[in-house]
Design a protein around this motif. Structure first.
Motif, PDB file in Angstrom:
ATOM      1  N   ARG A 197       0.693  -1.323   0.161  1.00 10.78           N
ATOM      2  CA  ARG A 197      -0.216   0.025  -0.016  1.00 10.78           C
ATOM      3  C   ARG A 197       0.872   1.263  -0.192  1.00 10.78           C
ATOM      4  O   ARG A 197       1.807   1.439   0.903  1.00 10.78           O
ATOM      5  CB  ARG A 197      -0.921  -0.175   1.348  1.00 10.78           C
ATOM      6  N   TYR A 257       0.994   5.576  -0.971  1.00  8.83           N
ATOM      7  CA  TYR A 257       0.287   6.811  -1.263  1.00  8.83           C
ATOM      8  C   TYR A 257       1.054   7.741  -1.750  1.00  8.83           C
ATOM      9  O   TYR A 257       2.155   7.943  -1.406  1.00  8.83           O
ATOM     10  CB  TYR A 257      -0.379   7.246   0.070  1.00  8.83           C
ATOM     11  N   TYR A 272       1.037  11.923  -2.058  1.00  2.00           N
ATOM     12  CA  TYR A 272       0.365  13.275  -1.743  1.00  2.00           C
ATOM     13  C   TYR A 272       1.211  14.498  -2.268  1.00  2.00           C
ATOM     14  O   TYR A 272       2.251  14.314  -2.462  1.00  2.00           O
ATOM     15  CB  TYR A 272       0.563  13.352  -0.113  1.00  2.00           C
ATOM     16  N   GLN A 276       1.729  18.702  -1.702  1.00  2.00           N
ATOM     17  CA  GLN A 276       1.882  19.705  -0.478  1.00  2.00           C
ATOM     18  C   GLN A 276       2.236  21.107  -1.051  1.00  2.00           C
ATOM     19  O   GLN A 276       3.430  21.252  -1.568  1.00  2.00           O
ATOM     20  CB  GLN A 276       2.759  19.648   0.743  1.00  2.00           C
ATOM     21  N   GLY A 287       2.990  26.230   2.967  1.00  2.00           N
ATOM     22  CA  GLY A 287       2.233  26.568   3.925  1.00  2.00           C
ATOM     23  C   GLY A 287       0.743  25.833   3.966  1.00  2.00           C
ATOM     24  O   GLY A 287      -0.041  26.393   4.468  1.00  2.00           O
ATOM     25  N   LYS A 288       0.594  24.956   3.208  1.00  2.00           N
ATOM     26  CA  LYS A 288      -0.787  24.473   2.977  1.00  2.00           C
ATOM     27  C   LYS A 288      -0.677  22.694   3.640  1.00  2.00           C
ATOM     28  O   LYS A 288       0.333  22.213   4.128  1.00  2.00           O
ATOM     29  CB  LYS A 288      -1.242  24.223   1.751  1.00  2.00           C
ATOM     30  N   SER A 289      -1.867  22.208   3.506  1.00  2.00           N
ATOM     31  CA  SER A 289      -2.132  20.868   3.989  1.00  2.00           C
ATOM     32  C   SER A 289      -1.550  19.685   2.803  1.00  2.00           C
ATOM     33  O   SER A 289      -1.148  20.234   1.767  1.00  2.00           O
ATOM     34  CB  SER A 289      -3.592  20.535   4.234  1.00  2.00           C
ATOM     35  N   LEU A 290      -1.563  18.604   3.290  1.00  2.00           N
ATOM     36  CA  LEU A 290      -1.340  17.490   2.179  1.00  2.00           C
ATOM     37  C   LEU A 290      -2.868  17.102   1.547  1.00  2.00           C
ATOM     38  O   LEU A 290      -3.642  16.838   2.175  1.00  2.00           O
ATOM     39  CB  LEU A 290      -0.895  16.268   2.939  1.00  2.00           C
ATOM     40  N   SER A 331      -4.375  14.444  -1.016  1.00  2.00           N
ATOM     41  CA  SER A 331      -3.975  12.853  -1.626  1.00  2.00           C
ATOM     42  C   SER A 331      -3.992  12.987  -3.228  1.00  2.00           C
ATOM     43  O   SER A 331      -5.236  13.528  -3.601  1.00  2.00           O
ATOM     44  CB  SER A 331      -5.175  11.871  -1.024  1.00  2.00           C
ATOM     45  N   VAL A 346      -3.793   6.521  -4.682  1.00  2.00           N
ATOM     46  CA  VAL A 346      -3.717   5.243  -3.662  1.00  2.00           C
ATOM     47  C   VAL A 346      -3.341   3.934  -4.471  1.00  2.00           C
ATOM     48  O   VAL A 346      -3.979   3.694  -5.426  1.00  2.00           O
ATOM     49  CB  VAL A 346      -4.864   4.838  -2.885  1.00  2.00           C
ATOM     50  N   PHE A 372       5.079  14.061  -1.952  1.00  2.00           N
ATOM     51  CA  PHE A 372       5.373  13.055  -0.969  1.00  2.00           C
ATOM     52  C   PHE A 372       4.926  11.542  -1.259  1.00  2.00           C
ATOM     53  O   PHE A 372       3.759  11.410  -1.745  1.00  2.00           O
ATOM     54  CB  PHE A 372       4.876  13.052   0.587  1.00  2.00           C
ATOM     55  N   GLU A 407       2.519   2.452   3.623  1.00  2.00           N
ATOM     56  CA  GLU A 407       1.601   1.874   4.897  1.00  2.00           C
ATOM     57  C   GLU A 407       2.541   0.586   5.296  1.00  2.00           C
ATOM     58  O   GLU A 407       2.899  -0.423   4.695  1.00  2.00           O
ATOM     59  CB  GLU A 407       0.224   1.688   4.460  1.00  2.00           C
ATOM     60  N   LEU A 438       1.512   5.251   8.464  1.00  2.00           N
ATOM     61  CA  LEU A 438       2.268   6.017   7.368  1.00  2.00           C
ATOM     62  C   LEU A 438       3.665   6.226   7.454  1.00  2.00           C
ATOM     63  O   LEU A 438       4.022   6.902   8.296  1.00  2.00           O
ATOM     64  CB  LEU A 438       1.548   6.963   6.635  1.00  2.00           C
ATOM     65  N   PHE A 440       6.501   8.375   5.717  1.00  2.00           N
ATOM     66  CA  PHE A 440       6.758   9.228   4.589  1.00  2.00           C
ATOM     67  C   PHE A 440       7.967   9.378   4.214  1.00  2.00           C
ATOM     68  O   PHE A 440       9.239   9.254   4.879  1.00  2.00           O
ATOM     69  CB  PHE A 440       6.254  10.621   4.891  1.00  2.00           C
ATOM     70  N   TYR A 484       0.606  14.069  13.320  1.00  2.00           N
ATOM     71  CA  TYR A 484       2.179  14.156  12.640  1.00  2.00           C
ATOM     72  C   TYR A 484       2.495  15.311  12.860  1.00  2.00           C
ATOM     73  O   TYR A 484       2.292  16.374  13.009  1.00  2.00           O
ATOM     74  CB  TYR A 484       1.913  14.106  10.914  1.00  2.00           C
ATOM     75  N   PHE A 489       0.214  18.468  12.191  1.00  2.00           N
ATOM     76  CA  PHE A 489      -1.017  18.083  11.199  1.00  2.00           C
ATOM     77  C   PHE A 489      -1.661  16.879  11.923  1.00  2.00           C
ATOM     78  O   PHE A 489      -1.213  15.905  12.453  1.00  2.00           O
ATOM     79  CB  PHE A 489      -0.620  17.313   9.939  1.00  2.00           C
ATOM     80  N   GLY A 506      -5.669  17.611   8.163  1.00  2.00           N
ATOM     81  CA  GLY A 506      -6.024  19.091   8.432  1.00  2.00           C
ATOM     82  C   GLY A 506      -4.849  20.272   7.735  1.00  2.00           C
ATOM     83  O   GLY A 506      -3.923  19.594   7.124  1.00  2.00           O
TER      84      GLY A 506
END
Lengths: 110, 113
Positions: free
Chosen positions: A31, A33, A35, A37, A40-43, A45, A48, A88, A92, A98, A100, B35, B90, B105
């Protein structure tokens, strides 16, 4: 312990070119994944990948997984500026944990 | 509709203080995570909870204490803050069954003066 390594860590490329980001991992897992980013932001998806030989495509991005080689690739076709971000991979490893990679910072220049 | 929301977004405080970060998800997921992303952007799992039960507890100083009052909330309390705690934290969530990505988030940027 599972180790996940991406290369390159930094990639500067021109619009319209193709390139590939590699993600190697040290222990068996099926498994993986990807991502994205933005600074300054979130990750977010992207893909998968759940089995050997899995291939997923979304727009100019295509991801694949070779569990025997413990390798995943993220291929960018005809890059555009909007794809500039840090990418990234994450593997799993037991109980939804996870691990990274270090991230690949991609800059696409006009 | 925000799926995974963290508060506060920014936290600036002095060494030695105690602070908390809150996380809530409205996705109906069973599992939540914390995280830490350091200054080099490296992401490492700290904790995960499945239906309020701690299932992953990485090698994290015991100054960090997660609490999950219900499966939609996972808070992180940090005692005696140190300079090395400066990072982006996070929160994420996922369904209990695998094969689904974790939803993250927006992060809490913690700066220790």
């Amino acid at each position: 312990e599972l180790k996940v390594e991406q290369n390159p860590l930094f990639l500067s490329m021109q619009e319209g070119k193709n390139y590939t980001i590699y993600c190697n991992y040290s222990t068996t897992s099926d498994r993986l994944y990807w991502y994205r980013q933005d600074p300054g932001k979130s990750l977010e998806s992207l893909f998968v990948l759940l089995s050997n030989g899995a291939v997923k495509q979304e727009g100019r991005l295509m991801a694949s997984l070779d569990t025997k080689a413990r390798l995943s690739t993220l291929h960018i076709t005809a890059a555009v500026h909007d794809l500039s971000a840090t990418y990234f991979c994450a593997v799993e490893w037991g109980a939804q944990k996870l691990v990274f990679g270090q991230g690949t910072r991609l800059t696409i220049n006009p | 509709d925000t799926a995974v929301s963290q508060t506060p977004k920014y936290l600036v405080t002095q060494m030695g203080n105690d602070k908390s970060i809150k996380c809530e998800q409205n996705l109906g997921h069973d599992t939540m995570y914390w995280y830490k992303q350091d200054s080099k952007k490296f992401l490492k799992i700290m904790f995960s909870y499945n239906n309020k039960e701690l299932i992953i507890n990485e090698t994290v100083p015991n100054r960090f204490s997660p609490k999950s009052p219900d499966k939609a909330h996972l808070n992180l309390h940090i005692n005696s803050l140190e300079l090395g705690d400066s990072a982006v934290y996070f929160c994420a969530s996922s369904p209990m069954m695998g094969n689904q990505p974790q939803h993250f988030g927006d992060g809490t940027r913690l700066s220790i003066l």
